[in-house]
Scaffold this motif. Structure first.
Motif, PDB file in Angstrom:
ATOM      1  N   LYS A 277       0.829  -1.206   0.000  1.00  0.00           N
ATOM      2  CA  LYS A 277       0.000   0.000   0.000  1.00  0.00           C
ATOM      3  C   LYS A 277       0.863   1.257   0.000  1.00  0.00           C
ATOM      4  CE  LYS A 277      -3.822   2.340   0.355  1.00  0.00           C
ATOM      5  NZ  LYS A 277      -5.151   2.114  -0.151  1.00  0.00           N
ATOM      6  N   ASP A 278       1.920   1.276   0.818  1.00  0.00           N
ATOM      7  CA  ASP A 278       2.816   2.429   0.846  1.00  0.00           C
ATOM      8  C   ASP A 278       3.485   2.630  -0.512  1.00  0.00           C
ATOM      9  OD1 ASP A 278       2.563   3.622   3.339  1.00  0.00           O
ATOM     10  OD2 ASP A 278       3.866   2.160   4.298  1.00  0.00           O
ATOM     11  N   GLU A 279       3.928   1.535  -1.126  1.00  0.00           N
ATOM     12  CA  GLU A 279       4.574   1.623  -2.418  1.00  0.00           C
ATOM     13  C   GLU A 279       3.599   2.121  -3.476  1.00  0.00           C
ATOM     14  OE1 GLU A 279       6.189   0.771  -6.234  1.00  0.00           O
ATOM     15  OE2 GLU A 279       4.407  -0.207  -5.413  1.00  0.00           O
ATOM     16  N   TYR A 280       2.327   1.722  -3.353  1.00  0.00           N
ATOM     17  CA  TYR A 280       1.276   2.184  -4.275  1.00  0.00           C
ATOM     18  C   TYR A 280       1.062   3.691  -4.156  1.00  0.00           C
ATOM     19  CZ  TYR A 280      -3.635   3.179  -5.394  1.00  0.00           C
ATOM     20  OH  TYR A 280      -4.800   3.755  -5.838  1.00  0.00           O
ATOM     21  N   GLU A 281       1.013   4.185  -2.919  1.00  0.00           N
ATOM     22  CA  GLU A 281       0.803   5.617  -2.721  1.00  0.00           C
ATOM     23  C   GLU A 281       1.994   6.422  -3.231  1.00  0.00           C
ATOM     24  OE1 GLU A 281      -1.857   6.925  -1.913  1.00  0.00           O
ATOM     25  OE2 GLU A 281      -3.029   5.444  -0.830  1.00  0.00           O
ATOM     26  N   LYS A 282       3.207   5.932  -2.973  1.00  0.00           N
ATOM     27  CA  LYS A 282       4.392   6.629  -3.469  1.00  0.00           C
ATOM     28  C   LYS A 282       4.430   6.615  -4.988  1.00  0.00           C
ATOM     29  CE  LYS A 282       7.153   5.526   0.613  1.00  0.00           C
ATOM     30  NZ  LYS A 282       8.304   4.757   1.155  1.00  0.00           N
ATOM     31  N   PHE A 283       4.027   5.486  -5.589  1.00  0.00           N
ATOM     32  CA  PHE A 283       3.981   5.391  -7.048  1.00  0.00           C
ATOM     33  C   PHE A 283       3.050   6.445  -7.631  1.00  0.00           C
ATOM     34  CE2 PHE A 283       1.634   3.691 -10.709  1.00  0.00           C
ATOM     35  CZ  PHE A 283       2.669   3.485 -11.603  1.00  0.00           C
ATOM     36  N   LYS A 284       1.868   6.600  -7.045  1.00  0.00           N
ATOM     37  CA  LYS A 284       0.928   7.610  -7.536  1.00  0.00           C
ATOM     38  C   LYS A 284       1.492   9.014  -7.404  1.00  0.00           C
ATOM     39  CE  LYS A 284      -2.857   6.924  -5.293  1.00  0.00           C
ATOM     40  NZ  LYS A 284      -4.280   7.113  -4.934  1.00  0.00           N
ATOM     41  N   LEU A 285       2.106   9.308  -6.244  1.00  0.00           N
ATOM     42  CA  LEU A 285       2.614  10.652  -6.006  1.00  0.00           C
ATOM     43  C   LEU A 285       3.755  10.996  -6.959  1.00  0.00           C
ATOM     44  CD1 LEU A 285       2.704  13.236  -4.317  1.00  0.00           C
ATOM     45  CD2 LEU A 285       4.221  12.046  -2.725  1.00  0.00           C
TER      46      LEU A 285
ATOM     47  N   LEU B 128     -11.438   0.583  -1.527  1.00  0.00           N
ATOM     48  CA  LEU B 128     -11.281   1.732  -2.405  1.00  0.00           C
ATOM     49  C   LEU B 128     -12.640   2.163  -2.910  1.00  0.00           C
ATOM     50  CD1 LEU B 128      -8.190   0.700  -4.537  1.00  0.00           C
ATOM     51  CD2 LEU B 128      -8.256   1.878  -2.352  1.00  0.00           C
ATOM     52  N   CYS B 129     -12.846   3.470  -2.996  1.00  0.00           N
ATOM     53  CA  CYS B 129     -14.124   3.980  -3.485  1.00  0.00           C
ATOM     54  C   CYS B 129     -14.255   3.715  -4.978  1.00  0.00           C
ATOM     55  CB  CYS B 129     -14.201   5.492  -3.251  1.00  0.00           C
ATOM     56  SG  CYS B 129     -14.643   5.943  -1.581  1.00  0.00           S
ATOM     57  N   ALA B 130     -15.469   3.476  -5.398  1.00  0.00           N
ATOM     58  CA  ALA B 130     -15.734   3.255  -6.814  1.00  0.00           C
ATOM     59  C   ALA B 130     -15.924   4.601  -7.503  1.00  0.00           C
ATOM     60  CB  ALA B 130     -16.973   2.388  -7.005  1.00  0.00           C
ATOM     61  N   VAL B 131     -14.825   5.357  -7.642  1.00  0.00           N
ATOM     62  CA  VAL B 131     -14.856   6.664  -8.284  1.00  0.00           C
ATOM     63  C   VAL B 131     -13.835   6.646  -9.398  1.00  0.00           C
ATOM     64  CG1 VAL B 131     -15.648   7.924  -6.280  1.00  0.00           C
ATOM     65  CG2 VAL B 131     -13.214   7.507  -6.568  1.00  0.00           C
ATOM     66  N   PRO B 132     -13.902   7.600 -10.334  1.00  0.00           N
ATOM     67  CA  PRO B 132     -12.962   7.589 -11.454  1.00  0.00           C
ATOM     68  C   PRO B 132     -11.532   7.679 -10.949  1.00  0.00           C
ATOM     69  CG  PRO B 132     -14.751   9.123 -11.863  1.00  0.00           C
ATOM     70  CD  PRO B 132     -14.882   8.676 -10.447  1.00  0.00           C
ATOM     71  N   THR B 133     -10.665   6.798 -11.431  1.00  0.00           N
ATOM     72  CA  THR B 133      -9.260   6.828 -11.044  1.00  0.00           C
ATOM     73  C   THR B 133      -8.359   7.128 -12.228  1.00  0.00           C
ATOM     74  OG1 THR B 133      -9.114   4.452 -11.397  1.00  0.00           O
ATOM     75  CG2 THR B 133      -9.583   5.203  -9.164  1.00  0.00           C
ATOM     76  N   ILE B 134      -8.903   7.111 -13.431  1.00  0.00           N
ATOM     77  CA  ILE B 134      -8.086   7.419 -14.597  1.00  0.00           C
ATOM     78  C   ILE B 134      -8.166   8.911 -14.851  1.00  0.00           C
ATOM     79  CG2 ILE B 134      -7.821   7.061 -17.056  1.00  0.00           C
ATOM     80  CD1 ILE B 134      -8.850   4.292 -16.744  1.00  0.00           C
ATOM     81  N   LEU B 135      -7.045   9.602 -14.645  1.00  0.00           N
ATOM     82  CA  LEU B 135      -7.014  11.047 -14.778  1.00  0.00           C
ATOM     83  C   LEU B 135      -6.243  11.424 -16.024  1.00  0.00           C
ATOM     84  CD1 LEU B 135      -6.217  11.934 -11.074  1.00  0.00           C
ATOM     85  CD2 LEU B 135      -8.388  11.449 -12.149  1.00  0.00           C
ATOM     86  N   LEU B 136      -6.573  12.580 -16.551  1.00  0.00           N
ATOM     87  CA  LEU B 136      -5.895  13.052 -17.734  1.00  0.00           C
ATOM     88  C   LEU B 136      -4.598  13.749 -17.330  1.00  0.00           C
ATOM     89  CD1 LEU B 136      -9.034  14.161 -19.662  1.00  0.00           C
ATOM     90  CD2 LEU B 136      -7.586  12.215 -20.125  1.00  0.00           C
ATOM     91  N   PRO B 137      -3.743  14.125 -18.293  1.00  0.00           N
ATOM     92  CA  PRO B 137      -2.391  14.556 -17.973  1.00  0.00           C
ATOM     93  C   PRO B 137      -2.302  15.588 -16.882  1.00  0.00           C
ATOM     94  CG  PRO B 137      -2.679  14.421 -20.344  1.00  0.00           C
ATOM     95  CD  PRO B 137      -4.013  14.125 -19.726  1.00  0.00           C
ATOM     96  N   GLU B 138      -3.231  16.547 -16.875  1.00  0.00           N
ATOM     97  CA  GLU B 138      -3.118  17.635 -15.936  1.00  0.00           C
ATOM     98  C   GLU B 138      -3.637  17.274 -14.556  1.00  0.00           C
ATOM     99  OE1 GLU B 138      -4.511  17.653 -18.788  1.00  0.00           O
ATOM    100  OE2 GLU B 138      -3.305  18.930 -20.065  1.00  0.00           O
ATOM    101  N   GLY B 139      -4.197  16.090 -14.414  1.00  0.00           N
ATOM    102  CA  GLY B 139      -4.811  15.716 -13.153  1.00  0.00           C
ATOM    103  C   GLY B 139      -3.829  15.133 -12.170  1.00  0.00           C
ATOM    104  N   LEU B 140      -4.277  15.023 -10.927  1.00  0.00           N
ATOM    105  CA  LEU B 140      -3.513  14.365  -9.891  1.00  0.00           C
ATOM    106  C   LEU B 140      -4.326  13.200  -9.384  1.00  0.00           C
ATOM    107  CD1 LEU B 140      -2.189  17.423  -7.899  1.00  0.00           C
ATOM    108  CD2 LEU B 140      -0.818  15.828  -9.199  1.00  0.00           C
ATOM    109  N   PRO B 141      -3.687  12.109  -8.932  1.00  0.00           N
ATOM    110  CA  PRO B 141      -4.448  10.952  -8.480  1.00  0.00           C
ATOM    111  C   PRO B 141      -5.235  11.275  -7.236  1.00  0.00           C
ATOM    112  CG  PRO B 141      -2.145  10.709  -7.904  1.00  0.00           C
ATOM    113  CD  PRO B 141      -2.257  11.931  -8.761  1.00  0.00           C
ATOM    114  N   LEU B 142      -6.493  10.889  -7.249  1.00  0.00           N
ATOM    115  CA  LEU B 142      -7.353  11.192  -6.120  1.00  0.00           C
ATOM    116  C   LEU B 142      -7.058  10.260  -4.956  1.00  0.00           C
ATOM    117  CD1 LEU B 142      -9.736   8.781  -6.023  1.00  0.00           C
ATOM    118  CD2 LEU B 142     -10.329   9.948  -8.142  1.00  0.00           C
TER     119      LEU B 142
END
Length: 295
Positions: free
Chosen positions: A126-134, A185-199
């Motif tokens: 989980k920690d590695e996943y969060e760091k990967f997103k950031l 995990l919430c069932a919300v959109p996780t695919i963001l476009l280039p300018e977005g940040l991971p929710l």
């Protein structure tokens, strides 16, 4: 016989003794592994039977509740609460048992067991996943700015688009593995476009489980004042893109329908990401406030 050859012979005998010990240890390991597999099968079967019986019991109680008096209704309500609590316990137990992959993981990985059997492994993943997103979000944000203002080449655009596709595919696979291991995990959109940040991946209002902590980890909350401005900047950048594209779609020379669809996509992403971030932050602050109020 030379001294060097004697040393080689002694070393071989030492290796032979260690190899015999290794064979015995490996034999015990295989026996324990077979016992573990049998216990996993037994637990999974028992949980399945329990859940089926609880489902039937819940249905019976719901039918009986319509004709129950006040005292009986209170008993039915108590039993219903106990059933709900038991279902949460089963959810936590299943997080440590092998299970069939969902449709997405089956399509990508096949029938591969992705269950992590220890808390340490779950926390680490989980920690590695969060760091990967950031880290990837920062890289993608810098790449988007560079492609917009500095690198005006088609090859750089193609490389950037390839990086985006790889990031989104990898992110969804990792999230599916986390869900398979008990992460809510919430069932919300996780695919963001280039300018977005991971929710944030947390789903507030759920019961705590012994599995991985949801959403931002503690190391991320310590730097929350640093991280949130980047999140909100990314969200409002999506809103800016949506407004700009809506204006372009209404231009008299615009004939393409894709512009309007892309504007609508940006708007949905902004609303989903922005509202989810606010919800997660509010839930986290409320939880911390409740902890401080307790004696």
């Amino acid at each position: 016989m030379s001294a060097q050859l004697e040393r080689c012979e002694r070393e071989w005998h030492e290796l032979e003794g260690e190899f015999q010990e290794l064979q015995e240890t490996h034999k015990i390991y295989k026996q324990k592994l077979e016992e573990l597999t049998a216990l996993q099968t037994l637990c999974s079967g028992s949980i399945h039977k329990q859940k089926k019986r609880l489902k039937d019991l819940k249905f019976t109680l719901q039918r009986y509740k319509r004709h129950a008096n006040q005292g009986e209704a209170e008993l039915v309500q108590q039993l219903g609460a106990n059933i709900k609590e038991r279902q949460n316990v089963f959810f936590d137990m299943e997080a440590y048992l092998p299970k069939k992959n969902g449709l997405y993981l089956n399509l990508v990985l096949g029938n591969v067991n992705v269950t992590l059997l220890s808390n340490q492994a779950k926390f680490a993943y989980k920690d590695e996943y969060e760091k990967f997103k950031l880290y990837l979000t920062i890289i993608l944000l810098l790449g988007a700015v560079a492609c917009r203002f500095v690198l005006h080449y088609r090859v750089t655009d193609e490389i950037f688009n390839f990086l985006l596709v790889w990031y989104y595919c990898t992110l969804t696979i990792r999230e599916s593995i986390l869900i398979s291991n008990g992460s809510r995990l919430c069932a919300v959109p996780t695919i963001l476009l280039p300018e977005g940040l991971p929710l944030p991946a947390a789903c507030p209002g759920r019961a705590e489980s012994p599995g991985p902590h949801e959403g931002f980890q503690s190391w991320m909350w310590r730097g929350l004042t640093f991280l949130l401005p980047f999140l909100f900047c990314g969200h409002f950048w999506q809103l800016y893109n949506a407004i700009t594209l809506f204006e372009l779609s209404s231009h008299e020379e615009c004939r393409e329908w894709q512009v309007f669809v892309l504007a609508l996509t940006f708007l949905v992403l902004f609303l989903g990401n922005f509202l989810t971030t606010l919800k997660v932050v509010h839930a986290k602050l409320q939880k911390n406030r409740n902890k401080t109020e307790k004696p």
